[in-house]
Design a protein around this motif. Structure first.
Motif, PDB file in Angstrom:
ATOM      1  N   THR A  88     116.794   9.394 -22.116  1.00 47.34           N
ATOM      2  CA  THR A  88     115.731   9.435 -21.459  1.00 47.34           C
ATOM      3  C   THR A  88     114.563   8.134 -22.233  1.00 47.34           C
ATOM      4  O   THR A  88     113.938   7.922 -21.286  1.00 47.34           O
ATOM      5  CB  THR A  88     115.054  10.916 -21.572  1.00 47.34           C
ATOM      6  OG1 THR A  88     114.767  11.085 -22.964  1.00 47.34           O
ATOM      7  CG2 THR A  88     115.957  11.855 -21.072  1.00 47.34           C
TER       8      THR A  88
ATOM      9  N   HIS B 128     122.676  18.262 -16.272  1.00 43.04           N
ATOM     10  CA  HIS B 128     121.296  19.051 -15.625  1.00 43.04           C
ATOM     11  C   HIS B 128     119.980  19.065 -16.507  1.00 43.04           C
ATOM     12  O   HIS B 128     118.846  19.129 -15.976  1.00 43.04           O
ATOM     13  CB  HIS B 128     121.766  20.638 -15.346  1.00 43.04           C
ATOM     14  CG  HIS B 128     120.654  21.249 -14.553  1.00 43.04           C
ATOM     15  ND1 HIS B 128     119.977  22.357 -15.125  1.00 43.04           N
ATOM     16  CD2 HIS B 128     120.410  21.208 -13.188  1.00 43.04           C
ATOM     17  CE1 HIS B 128     119.089  22.806 -14.011  1.00 43.04           C
ATOM     18  NE2 HIS B 128     119.213  22.223 -13.020  1.00 43.04           N
TER      19      HIS B 128
ATOM     20  N   LEU C 288     118.296  16.124 -15.220  1.00 41.40           N
ATOM     21  CA  LEU C 288     117.524  16.108 -14.026  1.00 41.40           C
ATOM     22  C   LEU C 288     116.289  16.945 -14.421  1.00 41.40           C
ATOM     23  O   LEU C 288     115.177  16.819 -13.738  1.00 41.40           O
ATOM     24  CB  LEU C 288     118.601  17.137 -13.245  1.00 41.40           C
ATOM     25  CG  LEU C 288     119.825  16.555 -12.670  1.00 41.40           C
ATOM     26  CD1 LEU C 288     120.494  17.468 -11.555  1.00 41.40           C
ATOM     27  CD2 LEU C 288     119.562  15.270 -11.970  1.00 41.40           C
ATOM     28  N   GLN C 289     116.366  17.888 -15.283  1.00 44.12           N
ATOM     29  CA  GLN C 289     115.316  18.756 -15.467  1.00 44.12           C
ATOM     30  C   GLN C 289     114.454  17.957 -16.496  1.00 44.12           C
ATOM     31  O   GLN C 289     113.215  18.470 -16.825  1.00 44.12           O
ATOM     32  CB  GLN C 289     115.707  20.001 -16.420  1.00 44.12           C
ATOM     33  CG  GLN C 289     116.182  20.817 -15.406  1.00 44.12           C
ATOM     34  CD  GLN C 289     116.125  22.270 -16.013  1.00 44.12           C
ATOM     35  OE1 GLN C 289     116.186  22.724 -17.298  1.00 44.12           O
ATOM     36  NE2 GLN C 289     116.257  23.253 -15.287  1.00 44.12           N
ATOM     37  N   SER C 290     114.668  16.586 -16.793  1.00 40.76           N
ATOM     38  CA  SER C 290     113.558  15.703 -17.632  1.00 40.76           C
ATOM     39  C   SER C 290     113.018  14.639 -16.630  1.00 40.76           C
ATOM     40  O   SER C 290     112.411  13.911 -17.339  1.00 40.76           O
ATOM     41  CB  SER C 290     114.497  15.158 -18.900  1.00 40.76           C
ATOM     42  OG  SER C 290     115.238  14.150 -18.390  1.00 40.76           O
ATOM     43  N   GLY C 291     113.014  15.031 -15.615  1.00 41.47           N
ATOM     44  CA  GLY C 291     112.470  14.112 -14.554  1.00 41.47           C
ATOM     45  C   GLY C 291     113.173  12.862 -14.124  1.00 41.47           C
ATOM     46  O   GLY C 291     112.553  11.902 -13.617  1.00 41.47           O
ATOM     47  N   ILE C 292     114.475  12.813 -14.323  1.00 40.57           N
ATOM     48  CA  ILE C 292     115.074  11.784 -13.646  1.00 40.57           C
ATOM     49  C   ILE C 292     115.479  12.184 -12.434  1.00 40.57           C
ATOM     50  O   ILE C 292     116.529  13.016 -12.288  1.00 40.57           O
ATOM     51  CB  ILE C 292     116.231  11.355 -14.713  1.00 40.57           C
ATOM     52  CG1 ILE C 292     115.669  11.031 -16.000  1.00 40.57           C
ATOM     53  CG2 ILE C 292     117.281  10.323 -14.047  1.00 40.57           C
ATOM     54  CD1 ILE C 292     117.085  10.512 -16.926  1.00 40.57           C
ATOM     55  N   PRO C 293     115.215  11.491 -11.223  1.00 40.67           N
ATOM     56  CA  PRO C 293     115.812  11.936 -10.044  1.00 40.67           C
ATOM     57  C   PRO C 293     117.399  11.935  -9.953  1.00 40.67           C
ATOM     58  O   PRO C 293     117.971  10.690 -10.252  1.00 40.67           O
ATOM     59  CB  PRO C 293     115.069  10.915  -8.792  1.00 40.67           C
ATOM     60  CG  PRO C 293     114.078  10.322  -9.748  1.00 40.67           C
ATOM     61  CD  PRO C 293     114.429  10.323 -11.088  1.00 40.67           C
TER      62      PRO C 293
END
Lengths: 278, 638
Positions: free
Chosen positions: A123, A139, A142-147
């Motif tokens: 990230t 996942h 995804l939950q860290s703001g990567i589309p």
């Protein structure tokens, strides 16, 4: 869930869970006789048996490889060839052998950065590619703001490299002396998984409770994802639910031998004594 | 019924009208007020949120910049001058002691302390130096990120590696020696320190402040359960709320602005203002629930509603009282009108109401009362006179009826003749005439006449003809002479100049010779015993009563045994059907062709019935007169 529902007690088993951080700590604990059963990946278990039969498999949880290699399209990673020369964050232990073999077979040279469990190197854009578990770190990304549509994903779930991951292991001598106990443990554990898959909400609530007590970061959306993905991994080969198939064993041994990790021959029945007719 | 009457009262209608009008104004006012105040308050609160966010960002950036500067200064000292390990440790200890924001310092370098990391931290206000065993630290973020990237970075929050399990964020700097990285200097800030800063009250407090990391993780939030467990994206997944995802992307991408979050999460139904930190990629958010934002608007609207209801009640009471007062003389006037309507025209009206309109109405009503009274009086006189005239007309009608011969089997006892006449006036009295009488023993005279117009004048003219003819007939054996005399009489006595069409015939009952004169009248029709008819269209002059010296001719025909003479007025041929089409002579002849064997009564009644059938539904009315004679009918003699 097996412990919460009393499945172990039903078999007369008393369970004592010991927290560890890395696989090596588990292995050390088992070999030192501090623990009786450990939970490691198939290749790591085979590696322990490179010289002699140290551990045996009593239950195979994962039925397919959950390893994915992930890069960001916005940073130029759109195909396997784009991996060439890039930095790869790869677990320093466990099933990294599959990834290494895969990259070698495809003639991809990468700068390996050994990591434990954090996704922050990815990230923070310190590494270009990271290996993740389909049911966990992916996942978290995804939950860290990567589309999701910005992620290029390469699954190891393909012929030759589809080596199942986690299973339960005991020392070989322990198994010889406690065969029935080991089989009871395996059966109670898989009963627990069956209950978890059929009672997802209850399972998620229980897991969240335990994680919060242990002050481990957790949220229900992630736990829900994990359970769904684990269901996919556990039921990838429903006929072998909870069991190690000979094909998976052979593929794993082949990789170990090809990479020179193991030079001797190990039989399926030796590694997985439950395969022997009783 | 009583309720309906009450519903129609002036007070009720005025209050209803005012209520509807006020309701519309009230709703419009509420909508406009709500819209305007909402925007004003939103702008004001967003402004406050922006100030608060700037303040929080300023405070956090101040702390973090200070740590960055201290770390850089320490590193410069370490690398730039020949300083002993102990002196550098003392330096770090001073920095740690002098800066409460710094929770711990970690230092690792190849040439320092045998390459083993040293962590300095404070436990129970006692400065401690902690050894980190093993090499696993080399796989931590705080070590890997600066050493691999080659630059100082703020690391995502993690638990302290000591036994305290303290959550920290770290500023981690790589140590360069001869272009290679030989170690890391890490300054840690306890997360709770930053949480205290961001939650600290200021001179103005708006909404809830929160801080998220570069991965969208909640670092501080009013709900502690979310801190370090949830990210904006995991919360978006849990509540299926795309607004939260959009907010997350905006905040982790270092954007600044505001957004409305619409979902059901604890940030749902809220306005969020967000602003990035300068030091790292973290972001400060200030959230204010929509209901709090609208609370002051709702209070204003409540006050406005109460004020509107009170105004409505007061206005209603005033209108009701005034309407009752104003309508009181109206009700008195209405009761007086009811009594007047029952015929008591002398009923007194209410005196001098205050309202100009009601006063004017009362005056007008008084004038109408007087006019009505006069009108009724005149009407009564007129009606009396009309009734008297009508009585006279009825009497005249009876006289007129008596003037025409009564139908009988054999008029004047003459066996060779049969006659049947019908006179059907359009009104009470008519202008038609038929008559027959014996001029002497052998001559039978018959006449049919139609006086132009209707009513009294026509009836009088008819009466003159009816009375004159029998009196002068014995002195004139010729129809033309007889009619000349009649013409002279009419011309000299008919003041209204009404003219008269006449067909007069003199029949010798011994020979069957018929001499007749047609003065502008309808053609004579003779129907034979073989049921054939002949129309005699010849006229011998114009109508009588117009030209005194009128020349009148005559014709003579001989009747056969059983011939039937049909005489009629224009009331027959000018009968109209519903399409206003005349029957005409051709229509009459068509009727005659359908008749059975000659018989004066049957013939007359059948023709009349057929004419009535033809004219059914028509509003046109005219006198109808028929006279049918037959001469020496075979059946009659036998």
């Amino acid at each position: 869930m097996a412990r919460k529902m009393g499945f172990y007690e039903d078999f007369g088993l008393k369970l004592d869970l010991q927290p560890v951080v890395t696989d090596q700590q588990s292995i050390d604990s088992l070999l030192a006789g501090k623990g009786d059963v450990i939970h490691i990946d198939l290749l790591s278990a085979l590696n322990l048996n490179r010289d002699s039969t140290v551990v045996v498999n009593i239950a195979q949880i994962s039925q397919k490889s959950p390893i994915w290699l992930v890069g960001r399209k916005s940073r130029g990673i759109r195909s396997l060839q784009d991996f060439q020369g890039k930095k790869l964050g790869m677990w320093r232990s466990g099933s990294n052998l599959i990834t290494q073999t895969f990259l070698k077979d495809h003639n991809i040279q990468m700068e390996i950065v050994p990591i434990d469990w954090s996704i922050n190197l990815f990230t923070q854009q310190v590494v270009d590619v990271i290996n993740v578990m389909q049911y966990n770190e992916y996942h978290q990304l995804l939950q860290s703001g990567i589309p999701e549509d910005d992620l290029f994903v390469l699954s190891m779930d393909q012929p030759q490299y589809n080596i199942p991951d986690e299973g339960f292991y005991v020392r070989a001598d322990f198994y010889q002396q406690n065969q029935a106990l080991c089989e009871d443990f395996a059966e109670a554990t898989m009963d627990g998984w069956t209950y978890a898959m059929t009672h997802p909400q209850e399972t998620i609530t229980e897991v969240l409770r335990i994680m919060q007590e242990a002050r481990i970061r957790a949220n229900s959306a992630h736990q829900s994802w994990m359970l769904n993905q684990m269901k996919d991994i556990l039921m990838a080969n429903p006929d072998n639910f909870g069991r190690l198939s000979k094909t998976d064993f052979d593929n794993a041994l082949k990789i170990m031998q090809q990479t020179g990790k193991i030079t001797r021959n190990i039989s399926y029945e030796e590694f997985y004594p439950r395969a022997k007719p009783r | 019924m009583q309720n309906r009457d009450e519903d129609r009262t002036l007070a009720y209608q005025l209050i209803s009208f005012v209520f509807v009008a006020m309701l519309l104004v009230f709703f419009a006012s509420i909508l406009v007020t709500r819209m305007l105040y909402r925007q004003i308050i939103l702008n004001s609160q967003l402004d406050n949120m922006r100030h608060l966010a700037h303040e929080r960002v300023y405070l956090l950036d101040g702390i973090m910049s200070n740590v960055e500067a201290l770390a850089q200064g320490s590193l410069n000292l370490y690398l730039g001058a020949s300083i002993s390990d102990q002196d550098f440790m003392d330096h770090l200890q001073h920095i740690h002691s002098d800066n409460p924001s710094i929770h711990s310092i970690c230092f690792i370098d190849e040439g320092f302390h045998a390459g083993q990391p040293v962590v300095m931290t404070a436990q129970d206000n006692q400065f401690q130096k902690v050894q980190i065993e093993g090499k696993d630290y080399q796989f931590t973020d705080w070590y890997q990120i600066p050493t691999i990237s080659g630059r100082a970075q703020w690391i995502e929050p993690c638990f302290e590696s000591d036994a305290t399990n303290t959550l920290m964020i770290s500023h981690s700097m790589p140590i360069f020696r001869q272009e290679s990285i030989t170690g890391v200097l890490r300054f840690d800030i306890q997360l709770s320190y930053l949480q205290d800063v961001i939650n600290r009250n200021t001179s103005f407090q708006v909404g809830n402040s929160f801080l998220i990391s570069s991965t969208g993780t909640f670092i501080t939030y009013k709900d502690p359960a979310l801190v370090m467990n949830q990210t904006l994206f995991s919360l978006a997944q849990e509540y299926n709320d795309p607004d939260l995802s959009n907010l997350g992307y905006a905040m982790v991408n270092g954007e600044m602005g505001h957004l409305y979050v619409n979902g059901r999460s604890s940030l749902g139904q809220s306005w969020v203002y967000y602003h990035p930190l300068r030091s790292n990629r973290w972001s400060v958010g200030i959230a204010i629930p929509q209901r709090e934002l609208m609370a002051s608007v709702n209070i204003i609207l409540l006050i406005q509603t109460i004020a509107s209801v009170l105004i409505f009640l007061i206005v209603s009471i005033i209108i009701y009282a005034r309407a009752v007062n104003v309508s009181k003389p109206l009700r008195t006037l209405a009761r007086a009108a009811d009594i007047i309507g029952e015929g008591t025209f002398d009923t007194p009206l209410p005196q001098s109401p205050k309202s100009f309109e009601i006063s004017h109405l009362t005056q007008s009503f008084s004038a109408m009362q007087k006019s009505l009274k006069d009108y009724i009086t005149n009407l009564k006189i007129t009606t009396d006179e009309k009734n008297k005239i009508h009585g006279d007309v009825i009497y005249a009608s009876e006289i007129q009826t008596n003037l025409i011969p009564k139908n009988s089997e054999n008029p004047f006892g003459i066996k060779d003749l049969r006659a049947y006449g019908i006179l059907e006036p359009a009104g009470d009295i008519g202008g038609d005439l038929y008559d027959y009488f014996m001029m002497d023993q052998d001559h039978f005279c018959f006449v049919i006449a139609d006086v132009l117009g209707k009513g009294i004048v026509a009836a009088m003219a008819m009466t003159m003809v009816s009375t004159l003819l029998p009196s002068i007939a014995p002195y004139h054996k010729d129809s033309s002479e007889l009619l000349k005399k009649l013409n002279q009489f009419l011309c000299s006595n008919n003041v209204e100049s009404n003219f008269v069409t006449v067909l007069l015939g003199i029949l010798n009952i011994q020979t069957g010779e018929l001499q007749y004169s047609n003065c502008g009248h309808m053609p004579l029709i003779i129907r034979s015993i073989e049921l054939k008819h002949t129309r005699y269209p010849e006229t011998h002059s114009t109508a009588l009563g117009v030209f005194e010296d009128l020349d009148i001719g005559s014709s003579t025909i001989t009747l056969n045994r059983g011939d039937e003479i049909i005489l009629y007025t224009d009331g027959i041929t000018e009968a109209q059907n519903v399409n206003e089409e005349f029957l005409g002579i051709s229509g009459l002849e068509a009727i005659i062709e359908t008749l059975p064997m000659p018989n004066p009564e049957n013939t007359a009644r059948s023709i009349l019935q057929a004419v009535h059938d033809y004219a059914r539904g028509s509003t046109h009315k005219d006198d109808i007169t028929l006279l049918v004679l037959d001469y020496k009918h075979p059946g009659f003699n036998t």
